[in-house]
Design a protein around this motif. Structure first.
Motif, PDB file in Angstrom:
ATOM      1  N   ASP A 148       0.834  -1.208   0.000  1.00 38.26           N
ATOM      2  CA  ASP A 148       0.000   0.000   0.000  1.00 38.26           C
ATOM      3  C   ASP A 148       0.868   1.256   0.000  1.00 38.26           C
ATOM      4  OD1 ASP A 148      -2.376  -1.388  -0.084  1.00 38.26           O
ATOM      5  OD2 ASP A 148      -2.770  -1.269   2.068  1.00 38.26           O
ATOM      6  N   ARG A 155       1.127   4.347  -3.132  1.00 39.31           N
ATOM      7  CA  ARG A 155       0.955   5.780  -2.872  1.00 39.31           C
ATOM      8  C   ARG A 155       2.258   6.548  -3.075  1.00 39.31           C
ATOM      9  NH1 ARG A 155      -1.975   7.156   2.600  1.00 39.31           N
ATOM     10  NH2 ARG A 155      -2.089   9.168   1.517  1.00 39.31           N
ATOM     11  N   ALA A 211       0.252  -1.830  -7.627  1.00 44.62           N
ATOM     12  CA  ALA A 211      -1.164  -1.754  -7.259  1.00 44.62           C
ATOM     13  C   ALA A 211      -1.803  -3.141  -7.296  1.00 44.62           C
ATOM     14  CB  ALA A 211      -1.895  -0.805  -8.205  1.00 44.62           C
ATOM     15  N   TRP A 245      -9.032  -2.662  -2.017  1.00 37.25           N
ATOM     16  CA  TRP A 245      -8.743  -1.235  -2.024  1.00 37.25           C
ATOM     17  C   TRP A 245      -8.919  -0.681  -0.620  1.00 37.25           C
ATOM     18  CZ3 TRP A 245     -12.448  -3.603  -5.128  1.00 37.25           C
ATOM     19  CH2 TRP A 245     -13.745  -3.637  -4.596  1.00 37.25           C
ATOM     20  N   TYR A 279      -1.843   5.080   5.671  1.00 33.05           N
ATOM     21  CA  TYR A 279      -3.261   5.259   5.345  1.00 33.05           C
ATOM     22  C   TYR A 279      -3.781   6.661   5.635  1.00 33.05           C
ATOM     23  CZ  TYR A 279      -2.673   0.322   4.899  1.00 33.05           C
ATOM     24  OH  TYR A 279      -2.189  -0.901   4.497  1.00 33.05           O
ATOM     25  N   GLU A 301      -6.069   9.141   3.197  1.00 30.79           N
ATOM     26  CA  GLU A 301      -6.902   8.414   2.235  1.00 30.79           C
ATOM     27  C   GLU A 301      -8.392   8.687   2.425  1.00 30.79           C
ATOM     28  OE1 GLU A 301      -6.441   6.901  -0.399  1.00 30.79           O
ATOM     29  OE2 GLU A 301      -4.555   5.807  -0.455  1.00 30.79           O
ATOM     30  N   ASP A 311      -6.953   6.883  -4.888  1.00 29.66           N
ATOM     31  CA  ASP A 311      -5.806   6.754  -3.995  1.00 29.66           C
ATOM     32  C   ASP A 311      -5.119   8.101  -3.881  1.00 29.66           C
ATOM     33  OD1 ASP A 311      -5.558   4.257  -2.856  1.00 29.66           O
ATOM     34  OD2 ASP A 311      -4.602   3.368  -4.601  1.00 29.66           O
TER      35      ASP A 311
END
Length: 266
Positions: A159, A163, A190, A205, A222, A225, A249
């Motif tokens: 993740d 990003r 991804a 997701w 996170y 987000e 994202d």
């Protein structure tokens, strides 16, 4: 040695501060190794000009070269993590999970080789050596003896990678071919992230800024987000907050990425 100091060591030595070294690095970029698969990826570095590197290099990368160096550091981390995981036996032998991580490991190994070649090869002025990683974070985690922990950290790394690549787009926008090459890796990362999340019983997701049961140390991956406003449009207006955040994202800045990676760099 943390990632910030790791990057600073290259700028302090003047490796990337002269126009001459940049010109040399472009020459090295043009020789993208002997492997056909690597050479076939269109870096198109002949189109780059000195203006792409006119800004001073700061302790955190803000140029195309810096973006690739940061990407390589993250790819080093993922490559080593999956190799160690497969060698440890923590992944159930003969399982579908093992096959998935073997494939992901191969991908990360290819990404490392690709980026090293792109930076001019080992020993070039722009080459970034692999740092020393501690995936236990000083004993806080035990990923190579506890499979749920291994899966949790794998999700956090994937993740983060998705990003982080998105966050470097601005540093690559002046060099479209480099941006294209980075996006080729970004899309694969991804897919990794989605698959690992599903192995943990998560959605493929991110929902709002929910870290999906990961340790609190992973929250930085996170944060942000939960944004529902995209280009002035409230994405939650049509389908609700969850769907609005799932559909987009958010990028991680260089500093945010550095802070996350520092947890695992000795």
């Amino acid at each position: 040695m943390n990632l910030l100091k790791f990057i600073e060591s290259f700028t302090n030595e003047g490796v990337m501060q002269s126009k001459g070294s940049r010109r040399e690095s472009l020459d090295q970029f043009g020789q993208l190794g002997k492997n056909f698969a690597l050479a076939s990826i269109p870096f198109g570095l002949a189109t780059l000009t000195n203006s792409a590197y006119a800004a001073d290099i700061s302790p955190t990368p803000n140029t195309p070269i810096g973006a690739l160096q940061l990407a390589l550091t993250l790819e080093y981390l993922e490559k080593e993590y999956y190799i160690m995981g497969l060698e440890s036996g923590v992944i159930p032998t003969g399982s579908r999970d093992e096959k998935v991580f073997m494939q992901i490991s191969d991908h990360e190994t290819d990404h490392v080789a690709f980026l090293i070649n792109g930076l001019g090869g080992v020993g070039s002025p722009n080459f970034v050596a692999k740092p020393t990683f501690d995936f236990t974070v000083g004993g806080a985690f035990d990923p190579f003896n506890d499979y749920p922990t291994f899966l949790a950290l794998a999700q956090a790394f994937e993740d983060t990678g998705v990003r982080a690549y998105k966050g470097q787009a601005g540093n690559l926008i002046s060099t479209p071919d480099l941006l294209t090459a980075a996006l080729q890796i970004h899309s694969v990362e991804a897919r990794h992230a989605s698959e690992v999340r599903r192995l943990r019983g998560q959605k493929g997701w991110i929902i709002r800024n929910d870290r999906g049961g990961l340790p609190v140390q992973a929250q930085g991956t996170y944060d942000g987000e939960q944004n529902t406003n995209q280009a002035g449009y409230n994405t939650a207006a049509l389908f609700g907050v969850d769907a609005g955040t799932e559909a987009f994202d958010e990028p991680l800045t260089t500093q945010q990425t550095v802070s996350i990676a520092n947890l695992f760099i000795v």
